[in-house]
Design an enzyme around this catalytic site. Structure first.
Site, short mmCIF file in Angstrom:
data_model
loop_
_atom_site.label_atom_id
_atom_site.label_comp_id
_atom_site.label_asym_id
_atom_site.label_seq_id
_atom_site.Cartn_x
_atom_site.Cartn_y
_atom_site.Cartn_z
N GLY A 26 0.84 -1.20 0.00
CA GLY A 26 0.00 0.00 0.00
C GLY A 26 0.87 1.24 0.00
O GLY A 26 2.08 1.16 0.25
N PRO A 27 0.26 2.39 -0.26
CA PRO A 27 1.04 3.64 -0.32
C PRO A 27 1.70 3.98 1.03
O PRO A 27 1.28 3.46 2.07
CB PRO A 27 0.00 4.70 -0.67
CG PRO A 27 -1.19 3.96 -1.14
CD PRO A 27 -1.15 2.61 -0.51
N SER A 28 2.68 4.85 0.97
CA SER A 28 3.37 5.27 2.19
C SER A 28 2.39 5.94 3.15
O SER A 28 1.53 6.72 2.74
CB SER A 28 4.47 6.26 1.82
OG SER A 28 5.03 6.79 2.98
N GLY A 29 2.51 5.61 4.41
CA GLY A 29 1.70 6.26 5.44
C GLY A 29 0.33 5.65 5.62
O GLY A 29 -0.45 6.08 6.48
N VAL A 30 0.02 4.63 4.85
CA VAL A 30 -1.33 4.03 4.94
C VAL A 30 -1.48 3.19 6.22
O VAL A 30 -2.60 2.95 6.68
CB VAL A 30 -1.62 3.22 3.66
CG1 VAL A 30 -0.86 1.88 3.66
CG2 VAL A 30 -3.09 2.97 3.50
N GLY A 31 -0.34 2.74 6.75
CA GLY A 31 -0.40 1.98 7.99
C GLY A 31 0.05 0.53 7.85
O GLY A 31 -0.35 -0.32 8.66
N ASP A 87 3.03 -0.82 8.44
CA ASP A 87 3.77 -1.25 9.64
C ASP A 87 2.82 -1.42 10.82
O ASP A 87 2.91 -2.41 11.55
CB ASP A 87 4.84 -0.21 10.00
CG ASP A 87 5.96 -0.16 8.97
OD1 ASP A 87 5.95 -1.01 8.07
OD2 ASP A 87 6.82 0.74 9.08
N ARG A 129 13.14 4.95 12.64
CA ARG A 129 12.18 5.83 13.33
C ARG A 129 12.11 5.47 14.81
O ARG A 129 12.42 4.31 15.17
CB ARG A 129 10.78 5.69 12.70
CG ARG A 129 10.70 6.26 11.29
CD ARG A 129 9.32 6.04 10.68
NE ARG A 129 9.32 6.34 9.26
CZ ARG A 129 8.57 5.73 8.35
NH1 ARG A 129 7.73 4.78 8.71
NH2 ARG A 129 8.64 6.08 7.08
N ARG A 149 2.50 11.98 11.28
CA ARG A 149 3.61 11.09 11.66
C ARG A 149 4.88 11.90 11.90
O ARG A 149 5.76 11.47 12.65
CB ARG A 149 3.82 10.03 10.57
CG ARG A 149 4.82 8.97 10.96
CD ARG A 149 4.81 7.77 10.04
NE ARG A 149 5.36 8.10 8.73
CZ ARG A 149 5.51 7.22 7.73
NH1 ARG A 149 5.15 5.96 7.91
NH2 ARG A 149 6.02 7.59 6.57
N ARG A 188 5.81 11.49 -1.58
CA ARG A 188 5.00 10.35 -1.11
C ARG A 188 3.55 10.47 -1.55
O ARG A 188 2.93 9.51 -1.99
CB ARG A 188 5.09 10.21 0.41
CG ARG A 188 6.41 9.60 0.80
CD ARG A 188 6.64 9.51 2.28
NE ARG A 188 8.04 9.13 2.49
CZ ARG A 188 8.45 8.03 3.06
NH1 ARG A 188 7.59 7.17 3.55
NH2 ARG A 188 9.73 7.75 3.17
N1 LIG Z 1 -5.93 3.31 11.55
C1 LIG Z 1 -5.08 4.27 11.91
N2 LIG Z 1 -5.57 5.37 12.51
C2 LIG Z 1 -4.74 6.34 12.89
N3 LIG Z 1 -3.41 6.35 12.69
C3 LIG Z 1 -2.87 5.29 12.08
C4 LIG Z 1 -3.66 4.21 11.66
N4 LIG Z 1 -2.85 3.30 11.08
C5 LIG Z 1 -1.61 3.79 11.15
N5 LIG Z 1 -1.60 4.99 11.73
C6 LIG Z 1 -0.46 5.88 11.94
O1 LIG Z 1 -0.15 6.43 10.66
C7 LIG Z 1 1.24 6.59 10.50
C8 LIG Z 1 1.70 5.81 9.29
O2 LIG Z 1 1.60 4.42 9.59
P1 LIG Z 1 2.75 3.41 9.18
O3 LIG Z 1 4.09 3.95 9.50
O4 LIG Z 1 2.36 2.10 9.73
O5 LIG Z 1 2.53 3.45 7.62
P2 LIG Z 1 3.34 2.68 6.49
O6 LIG Z 1 2.36 2.32 5.44
O7 LIG Z 1 4.11 1.58 7.08
O8 LIG Z 1 4.30 3.82 5.98
P3 LIG Z 1 5.71 3.71 5.22
O9 LIG Z 1 5.46 2.93 3.97
O10 LIG Z 1 6.04 5.12 4.94
O11 LIG Z 1 6.66 3.06 6.15
C9 LIG Z 1 1.86 6.12 11.80
O12 LIG Z 1 2.10 7.25 12.61
C10 LIG Z 1 0.81 5.21 12.39
O13 LIG Z 1 0.90 5.16 13.80
#
Ligand SMILES: Nc1ncnc2c1ncn2[C@@H]1O[C@H](COP(=O)(O)OP(=O)(O)OP(=O)(O)O)[C@@H](O)[C@H]1O
Length: 342
Positions: free
Chosen positions: A142-147, A149, A174, A281, A292
């Site tokens: 999924g895209p960056s920041g979608v969650g 991790d 991080r 974040r 991103r």
């Molecule tokens: N359902 C949610 N509601 C609110 N905040 C969330 C939710 N899911 C994730 N987050 C928060 O959103 C931010 C991005 O999540 P995360 O780092 O898991 O994304 P990612 O897809 O792994 O990003 P990247 O690809 O950049 O590593 C984090 O601060 C995380 O705590």
């Protein structure tokens, strides 16, 4: 009622009852032949005094008579043959267990159980009806920041039997992330030499940083195994495998794994929600944020190349994790499970 039907009384199990719906075209010739046979049998059993009613039962047609008269047709018509097979010979009849009535409904359960087994002629098997489900390979992207991790971290907390394949990255560590557990944190130079030495299963430059799955992974008992070997090792032990990759990595894994793996595309509820999440974040400069978000716009177009989409809505992380779990459960309940070829 025609004569043949009249005589058919006790032999009704030979053919369809008169009120049945029309037979299929494949069954019709067989049934026609059968009816004609019975008509001819009926005529040959003609009443001695025309005009007087025929005897109702039992008809003077013995099993042997039927067998001998039907013999010619039986050799040609599979349907009739199978019907005749259902008639047991006198020797078979003698071998049969004498009829024992079922115990009354007030009988004890154990007695009823035993009687049912006896009547069916074999003990009830305690073998499971369905074989144990095959382990899965799950690719979460999924895209960056979608969650990604956040969802995977929670999934690993709530569900047993998962093995997470650690990705290498050149992006800075991080707060809260553990080297070797969340990622292998390496410098850009180290990453480039890994590419040169062909040490990565897949890799991509994601928002200016390198990300990839090292072929060498620390397996059980701390031995170093190739990633595919490690995946095979964990699959053989019954673990489900979780891989976290960006969209480019998912495309590479699709070409390596094909339909062996389940590909999940994680999205936020909207673009606006995704940008807000990335901003909160506070891990990216405005320039990196711009890259991103622009990339995310492009990436959502690839959703259709995935098997499932899971919305990770604001404040609803647990719902997203539950949905991923449901996907795992549904995949495990498939009759035709995925054939893992790696
Ligand atoms: N359902 C949610 N509601 C609110 N905040 C969330 C939710 N899911 C994730 N987050 C928060 O959103 C931010 C991005 O999540 P995360 O780092 O898991 O994304 P990612 O897809 O792994 O990003 P990247 O690809 O950049 O590593 C984090 O601060 C995380 O705590």
């Amino acid at each position: 009622m025609d004569k043949a039907r009249f005589l058919m009384g006790p032999l009704h199990h030979f053919g369809p009852p008169p009120t049945r719906t029309p037979l299929s075209s494949s069954a019709r010739p067989c049934s026609m032949i059968f009816r004609r046979l019975l008509t001819s049998l009926a005529r040959s059993q003609a009443a001695p005094f025309p005009g007087l009613p025929r005897p109702i039962s039992p008809p003077a047609i013995s099993r042997n008579t039927v067998l001998s008269r039907l013999g010619f047709f039986a050799r040609r018509r599979e349907g009739i043959r199978s019907l005749l097979m259902s008639l047991s010979s006198p020797a078979e009849e003698a071998k049969r267990t004498p009829f024992v009535p079922l115990p009354p409904s007030t009988a004890d359960k154990a007695g009823l159980f035993k009687r049912l087994e006896a009547m069916l002629g074999s003990p009830f098997s305690s073998d499971p009806f369905s074989p144990p489900p095959n382990p899965l390979i799950l690719v979460v992207s999924g895209p960056s920041g979608v969650g990604k991790d956040a969802v995977i971290k929670r999934l690993l907390e709530v569900r047993d039997g998962l093995h997470f394949v650690v990705t290498a990255t050149s992006r800075p560590q991080r707060p809260g992330e553990v080297d070797g557990k969340d990622y292998y944190f390496v410098s850009k130079e180290e990453f480039l030499s890994m590419i040169e030495r062909d040490e990565l299963l897949e890799h991509a430059i994601v928002y200016g940083d390198y990300k990839g799955i090292p072929k060498k992974q620390v397996g059980t008992c701390f031995e170093v195994l190739s990633a595919l070997c490690l995946i095979r090792d964990y699959l053989a032990k019954g673990f489900d495998i979780v891989l976290r990759v960006d969209i480019q990595g998912a495309a590479t894994l699709r070409s390596v794994l094909g339909d062996s793996a389940v590909f999940i595309f994680l999205v936020a509820e909207s673009e606006e929600a995704l940008v807000k999440r990335l901003v909160s974040r506070k891990t990216e400069t405005p320039e990196m944020l711009l890259i991103r978000v622009a990339t995310a716009r492009e990436e959502v177009r690839h959703m259709k190349e995935f098997d499932y989409v899971v919305t990770n809505a604001e404040g609803k992380l647990n719902n997203a994790v539950k949905l991923v779990e449901s996907i795992i459960d549904a995949e495990k309940a498939r009759i035709h499970s995925r054939n893992i070829r790696i």
